[in-house]
Design an enzyme around this catalytic site. Sequence first.
Site, mmCIF file in Angstrom:
data_model
loop_
_atom_site.group_PDB
_atom_site.id
_atom_site.type_symbol
_atom_site.label_atom_id
_atom_site.label_comp_id
_atom_site.label_asym_id
_atom_site.label_seq_id
_atom_site.Cartn_x
_atom_site.Cartn_y
_atom_site.Cartn_z
ATOM 1 N N HIS A 19 12.370 43.080 63.061
ATOM 2 C CA HIS A 19 13.534 42.418 63.653
ATOM 3 C C HIS A 19 14.605 43.439 64.047
ATOM 4 C CE1 HIS A 19 16.424 39.017 64.110
ATOM 5 N NE2 HIS A 19 17.297 39.941 63.757
ATOM 6 N N GLU A 20 14.957 44.284 63.098
ATOM 7 C CA GLU A 20 16.021 45.249 63.368
ATOM 8 C C GLU A 20 15.574 46.312 64.373
ATOM 9 O OE1 GLU A 20 18.933 44.606 62.509
ATOM 10 O OE2 GLU A 20 18.426 42.994 61.123
#
Length: 446
Positions: A19-20
């Site tokens: 995600h990051e």
Amino acid sequence: MLSTILAFAVAIGVLVTFHEFGHYWVARRCGVKVLRFSIGFGRPLFSARWRGTEWSISPIPLGGYVKMLDEREMDVPAHERHLAFNAQPVSRRMAIVAAGPLANLLLAVLLYMALFMSGVNWIKPGVGSVQPGSPAAQAGLRGGEVIAAVNGEAVESWQDLRLALMEGLADRAITLTLSQPTTQQLTVPPAALAELEADNHGLARLGLSPARPLAEIAMVDANGAGARGGLQVGDRLLALDGQPLRGWEDFSRQVRQHPGQPLMLTVSRHGRELTLRLTPDSLAGPDGQRLGRLNVAPRQDEAWMNSLRMSRQDDPISALAHAVEKTWDTAWSSFSMIGRMVLGQLSMDNLSGPLMIADYAGQSARQGTQSYLEFMALISISLAVLNLLPIPVLDGGHLMYYTVELLRGRPVSERTMALGQRIGLAALLGLMTFALFNDIQRLVTG
């Protein structure tokens, strides 16, 4: 316990990193300077600098963040202002924010693709047994059927069937299309659905199971009422109180209806008929009523279950197509479920928090690689869907602000954003608290 914690930590670590990294990768390509990439929160346990970014791992494993150069949070030298996030056009800011959830959807596609290429196994939506008097029985199901669609939506596996039935319970309408033994449609009477919640308890009360229990004892708890009455493994059930038994469901129903009351059970043991006097233990049911229990279990019809087991191994192109379709269907179902919760059509008891997610992680890891990767794909999709909700503090909340800015031609005021952040944080904490309460309740009640 250790394996559960490890399975949970690995899953969350991979999902958060993906995600990051989505935010990071798009930010770099949009010309934004990334100051820190952190997995976890708190004081870093490990950190290193690479390409002008501090990469760190922190001790609180409840997420992560990418910290970018931003004039709203720090003093930015004039020569670096063009590298600040807030100085970018709104389209670039939207791309950077959306990249996190999209990365999780991409991860789900890759996981499903790997599964489909390596070969997947599943259980067809076959009806092995039906509880007598249940809504499923009232619809005309008797066992031995295979369900092809629910309310016109095709189902391929028992997992698909459960999701479709959950939506049907929320809509208070369930029409089943059968493919076996004959092609026909059966409708669950609406009155039978009126008191069923769209949750796991409601699904259980619907009365369907893929398993087909035989009228033969396979397990006897040494401390249970069945053992005290003389039941043994291998006993074949013939009659109860002089009335022939139609199967295990009939026997189980009558036992539940007679807590603390003696029953005369006729069994066949090694070719001889015996009559045993059984007195079911009296236990409190989920609605407060007393239920009888013998603490015995039936032998399952393995031939039936083998007939439901399916497998498939795709080539890369087919695997990619099936993976995209599976990810889309699951994401849309998740959005639909959340919408139904907001509208009050679906019980909030369906919310799960970190404790249940950790429990599912451990269970899936113990079941094998396929189950664990399916779990990771599902949680990755759930993380994407959650982050796309229009709640300030989440990615979806920022996208909402930027959409308004795109339409108005100017940013949302700092005061409005600050108020939204407080409201969003309160809403998110409320959801997390409620989900944690649900987790504790499920663990306590078993």
